[in-house]
Design a protein around this motif. Structure first.
Motif: not given
Length: 99
Positions: A42-60
């Motif tokens: 759960l802690l990994s999910l909470v941390i990875s979500a905002p990182i993915s949101f910012v880092v993968l913006r172009k790919e998304r």
């Protein structure tokens, strides 16, 4: 779409490894009793979500555009089929009235 999913999974796995290391080294708090594994995930999910949101913006955005193209193509095919059915139905009614 597969590329985005794999990149997102990679970020999650990276966070999972880091959080697991922090929990087992004592830097981050452990879960209560037998909930330690769930806590780490759960802690990994909470941390990875905002990182993915910012880092993968172009790919998304690329994946989203690809999905929109596919949906538009399916809608166009459905509309073409619907218009063919309408023409066939009109022709059948015209023959029925002529008889």
């Amino acid at each position: 779409m597969l590329r985005y999913t794999l990149m997102r999974l990679g970020i999650f796995v990276g966070c999972l490894v880091v959080v697991w290391g922090l929990v087992y080294s004592g830097v981050a708090p452990r879960g209560l009793g037998a909930s330690n594994g769930i806590w780490v995930v759960l802690l990994s999910l909470v941390i990875s979500a905002p990182i993915s949101f910012v880092v993968l913006r172009k790919e998304r955005d690329r994946a989203s555009a690809q999905i929109v193209r596919k949906v538009d193509s399916v809608k166009a095919n459905l509309e073409a089929n619907r218009s063919q059915e309408d023409v066939a139905d009109d022709a059948a009614r015209a023959q029925g009235q002529a008889s």
